[in-house]
Structure formats: C-alpha cells, structure tokens
Design a protein around this motif. Structure first.
Motif, PDB file in Angstrom:
ATOM      1  N   ALA A 115      -3.877   7.427   5.105  1.00 25.11           N
ATOM      2  CA  ALA A 115      -5.087   6.581   4.820  1.00 25.11           C
ATOM      3  C   ALA A 115      -5.259   6.040   3.448  1.00 25.11           C
ATOM      4  CB  ALA A 115      -6.165   6.801   5.514  1.00 25.11           C
ATOM      5  N   MET A 116      -5.752   4.852   3.391  1.00 26.29           N
ATOM      6  CA  MET A 116      -6.223   4.623   1.790  1.00 26.29           C
ATOM      7  C   MET A 116      -7.569   3.971   1.769  1.00 26.29           C
ATOM      8  SD  MET A 116      -6.135   1.489  -0.139  1.00 26.29           S
ATOM      9  CE  MET A 116      -5.657   1.057  -1.842  1.00 26.29           C
ATOM     10  N   ASP A 117      -8.549   4.521   0.905  1.00 26.91           N
ATOM     11  CA  ASP A 117      -9.840   4.158   0.830  1.00 26.91           C
ATOM     12  C   ASP A 117      -9.690   2.903  -0.082  1.00 26.91           C
ATOM     13  OD1 ASP A 117     -12.405   3.627   0.227  1.00 26.91           O
ATOM     14  OD2 ASP A 117     -12.966   5.810  -0.157  1.00 26.91           O
ATOM     15  N   PHE A 118      -9.588   1.563   0.607  1.00 24.33           N
ATOM     16  CA  PHE A 118      -9.443   0.385   0.161  1.00 24.33           C
ATOM     17  C   PHE A 118     -10.293   0.125  -1.121  1.00 24.33           C
ATOM     18  CE2 PHE A 118      -9.139  -4.320  -0.376  1.00 24.33           C
ATOM     19  CZ  PHE A 118      -7.726  -4.245  -0.509  1.00 24.33           C
ATOM     20  N   PHE A 119     -11.573   0.253  -1.153  1.00 20.22           N
ATOM     21  CA  PHE A 119     -12.403   0.092  -2.135  1.00 20.22           C
ATOM     22  C   PHE A 119     -13.056   1.133  -2.845  1.00 20.22           C
ATOM     23  CE2 PHE A 119     -13.636  -3.362   1.395  1.00 20.22           C
ATOM     24  CZ  PHE A 119     -13.015  -4.361   0.565  1.00 20.22           C
ATOM     25  N   GLY A 120     -12.536   2.483  -2.352  1.00 19.61           N
ATOM     26  CA  GLY A 120     -12.851   3.527  -3.153  1.00 19.61           C
ATOM     27  C   GLY A 120     -14.387   4.072  -2.753  1.00 19.61           C
ATOM     28  N   ASP A 121     -14.856   3.452  -1.704  1.00 16.38           N
ATOM     29  CA  ASP A 121     -16.378   3.898  -1.626  1.00 16.38           C
ATOM     30  C   ASP A 121     -16.514   4.237  -0.110  1.00 16.38           C
ATOM     31  OD1 ASP A 121     -16.275   1.694  -0.076  1.00 16.38           O
ATOM     32  OD2 ASP A 121     -17.883   0.423  -1.147  1.00 16.38           O
ATOM     33  N   GLY A 122     -15.408   4.403   0.647  1.00 16.10           N
ATOM     34  CA  GLY A 122     -15.834   4.895   1.954  1.00 16.10           C
ATOM     35  C   GLY A 122     -16.056   4.002   3.078  1.00 16.10           C
TER      36      GLY A 122
ATOM     37  N   ILE B  47       0.827  -0.955  -0.183  1.00 19.34           N
ATOM     38  CA  ILE B  47       0.017   0.182   0.205  1.00 19.34           C
ATOM     39  C   ILE B  47       0.734   1.205   0.088  1.00 19.34           C
ATOM     40  CG2 ILE B  47      -1.550   1.156   1.330  1.00 19.34           C
ATOM     41  CD1 ILE B  47      -3.013  -1.266   0.015  1.00 19.34           C
ATOM     42  N   ASP B  48       0.493   1.862  -0.853  1.00 17.92           N
ATOM     43  CA  ASP B  48       1.125   3.570  -1.051  1.00 17.92           C
ATOM     44  C   ASP B  48       0.256   4.656  -0.294  1.00 17.92           C
ATOM     45  OD1 ASP B  48       2.245   5.903  -1.475  1.00 17.92           O
ATOM     46  OD2 ASP B  48       2.496   5.560  -3.973  1.00 17.92           O
ATOM     47  N   PHE B  49       0.852   5.070   0.874  1.00 20.07           N
ATOM     48  CA  PHE B  49       0.064   5.974   1.600  1.00 20.07           C
ATOM     49  C   PHE B  49       0.075   7.448   1.125  1.00 20.07           C
ATOM     50  CE2 PHE B  49      -0.267   2.307   4.219  1.00 20.07           C
ATOM     51  CZ  PHE B  49      -1.652   2.262   4.576  1.00 20.07           C
ATOM     52  N   ALA B  50       0.921   7.651   0.005  1.00 21.16           N
ATOM     53  CA  ALA B  50       1.458   9.089  -0.393  1.00 21.16           C
ATOM     54  C   ALA B  50       0.458   9.829  -1.146  1.00 21.16           C
ATOM     55  CB  ALA B  50       2.571   9.017  -1.220  1.00 21.16           C
TER      56      ALA B  50
END
Length: 308
Positions: free
Chosen positions: A134-141, A121-124
């Motif tokens: 943070a990273m929104d894993f599914f892109g839907d919150g 995971i790239d948190f940049a």
C-alpha cells in the motif's frame, strides 16, 4: 477524510482534488480493432461533468489516478489541464510507453501523458494493508492506493476513509462480479433472504428466498465458498496473481466497516448515490446491507432451471 472534495468516476465517491479512473474516449487503433463489434456508449467525459456541476472544476484537480490502462477506465486525460498529474501503478511505464502514434501498436495514446507529470507508484516502502502492498497517497491516512496485480499490469485498488472508522474499498477490476467475493467463510450464505432477488419483480417486499435455494444453485453447493472460484484464462491476465488479489479482497468485503465496490457491479446502481452526492454515510444509510446479495439476481435463470 470526510471533508475532502473531488470525484471517483466509477463510484461517485468524494475523494480530494483527484479523479480515479476517467471513463472512455477515442482509442488507439490496436484497441479499436480488438473491440470491433463491441459498442460502448459514453454520454459525457469527466471533465465535462465537473464543469457542468461547477463545484470542482478540472483546473482544481491535482491528480488523475488510473486503476489500470484498459479502455473503459483510462478516459481522456488530455481534457484536463497540463498541471494535473497522471498517477499509474507499478510497471506501467515499462509496459506501455511510448503510446500511439510513437508506437503504432501502443495500447494508450501519447496524449494521455504528454506534457503532464506521469507518476508511477512505488510500493516498495513497506506499508501493507490486509496483505496488499500500500501507499498512503496524502500521508494522512485518508486514502491508500493498493497494489493489486493480475487483471492488468499496474492494476491498483484504493481504500478511502469515509469516517474515522469506516472505509470504501474501490475495487476497480480486482474482480468483475460479486460472486467472486461472496459467500465466504467470513460471510456465509444467509439462512433466508428477504426480499427475494428472484421474485417478480425482484426484491418485492415480503418475499423470502430460502437459503437452501441459494445453496442448490451454487456450483459446489457450498454456503462458505464464492460462486466463482476460478478465473478463466484471458490475454494479458495473470490468472494465479489475479486470484490471489481476489483472495485478499474477500476479508475486506466481509468487514462491516468496509464497503467493497467493484467497477462493473451494476447491482448497486439503485442503491448508492453518485457524484455530486456523497457516500460518507454509507454505513448509516445501510447501503452495504442493502446491496450485499443483490448480485444473486444474475442467477435467476439457474433458479428457474432448478425448479423445473
């Protein structure tokens, strides 16, 4: 969100077609030698549990998300089909590849990642939640990975949305005891606690523990500072960074809409439901309130000494 299915093995939380932390298994020699004399028993691996339950089978899983590489969390990814990706935190590849036996001193096994996608995971991207990159894993919150270093290279926590307004904070090994989170300036010690964690048996209905007792056994006799405020040095741990991670966890822990669960908190074993149960209604069920101060039972020896 509430309708996704799957499992988080440390917590029993439905999460989508993903597995977060995979338990234990046969270990690389360097890890076995370091754990000599320590017995860790695992009845079943995660793939077996899923197969036996049948509602979510390993072939339907998309990702295994490792909070970090330690032996009691990494499990055996090779028990999952090769299409299942292994998701790891920042710095993992540089620190731990190749695994054993390509590297005789490797702390993970080549079989953990060989023949499957390995995603670091790239948190940049710039997303930040409560001070965590943070990273929104599914892109839907619905599910966020949180960069939470210190305990181990690449350590991640996660924030799972359980209803539109509530979350579970999956703390992994962000800390090992709830006394590192409580009390705090946001969540002071109660004036009294009922039922008492120090009754015989513990939590006997009708018993009361005065807050003055809880304050008396506090190392600083404080109502607003965690019982554990300093981490001891340990190999491969970055203590100042780990303490900063804990500091970011504390406001989440105090929020009435966030249920913080850490991997080694045995005090919740008889409070929450585990897989295949669901935890979406944790707030309605009162689990956070019921479990908030249960860790204090660990201090019953200090109460006994203080009363003598």
């Amino acid at each position: 969100m509430a309708q996704k299915v799957g499992v988080a093995t440390d917590l029993g939380i439905p999460l989508s077609q993903n597995v977060v932390d995979d338990g234990q298994r046969v270990l690389p020699p360097v890890i076995r030698s370091g754990l000599a004399g320590l017995q860790m028993d695992v009845e079943k691996d995660i793939a077996t549990i899923l197969k036996e339950d049948g509602r979510v089978v390993p072939s339907e899983i998309d990702s295994i998300i490792l909070s970090h590489w330690h032996a009691d969390h990494i499990g055996d990814p090779s028990t999952f089909p090769s299409h299942v990706e292994l998701v790891v935190g920042s710095g993992f590849k540089d620190a731990f590849l190749p695994g054993y036996p390509a590297d005789p001193n490797g702390v993970i096994l080549e079989s953990d990642y060989a023949g499957r996608p390995l995603r670091e995971i790239d948190f940049a991207a710039g997303l930040e939640i409560g001070g965590f990159h943070a990273m929104d894993f599914f892109g839907d919150g619905s599910f966020y990975l949180l960069d939470s270093p210190g305990h181990a290279i690449g350590h991640m926590c996660a924030l799972a949305r359980t209803t539109p307004s509530t979350f579970i904070f999956m703390g992994a090994d962000g800390c090992h005891h709830c006394g590192s989170l409580r009390p705090s300036k946001y969540l002071p010690l109660p004036r009294e606690l009922s039922p008492s964690p120090f009754s015989v048996p513990p939590y006997l209905q009708g018993t009361i523990c005065p807050g003055s007792v809880l304050e008396a056994i506090h190392p600083s006799h404080s109502r607003v500072e965690p019982y554990y405020s300093r981490l001891a040095p340990a190999p491969s741990h970055n203590v100042p960074v780990a303490e900063a991670t804990i500091g970011k966890m504390i406001p989440f822990d105090a929020s009435e809409d966030v249920f913080v669960i850490i991997a080694h908190d045995s005090s919740l074993l008889d409070v929450i439901d585990f897989f295949p149960g669901r935890v979406n209604e944790w707030k309605k069920n009162g689990w956070k309130e019921a479990g908030r101060w249960r860790f204090l039972e660990d201090f019953k020896g200090a109460v006994a000494r203080d009363s003598n």
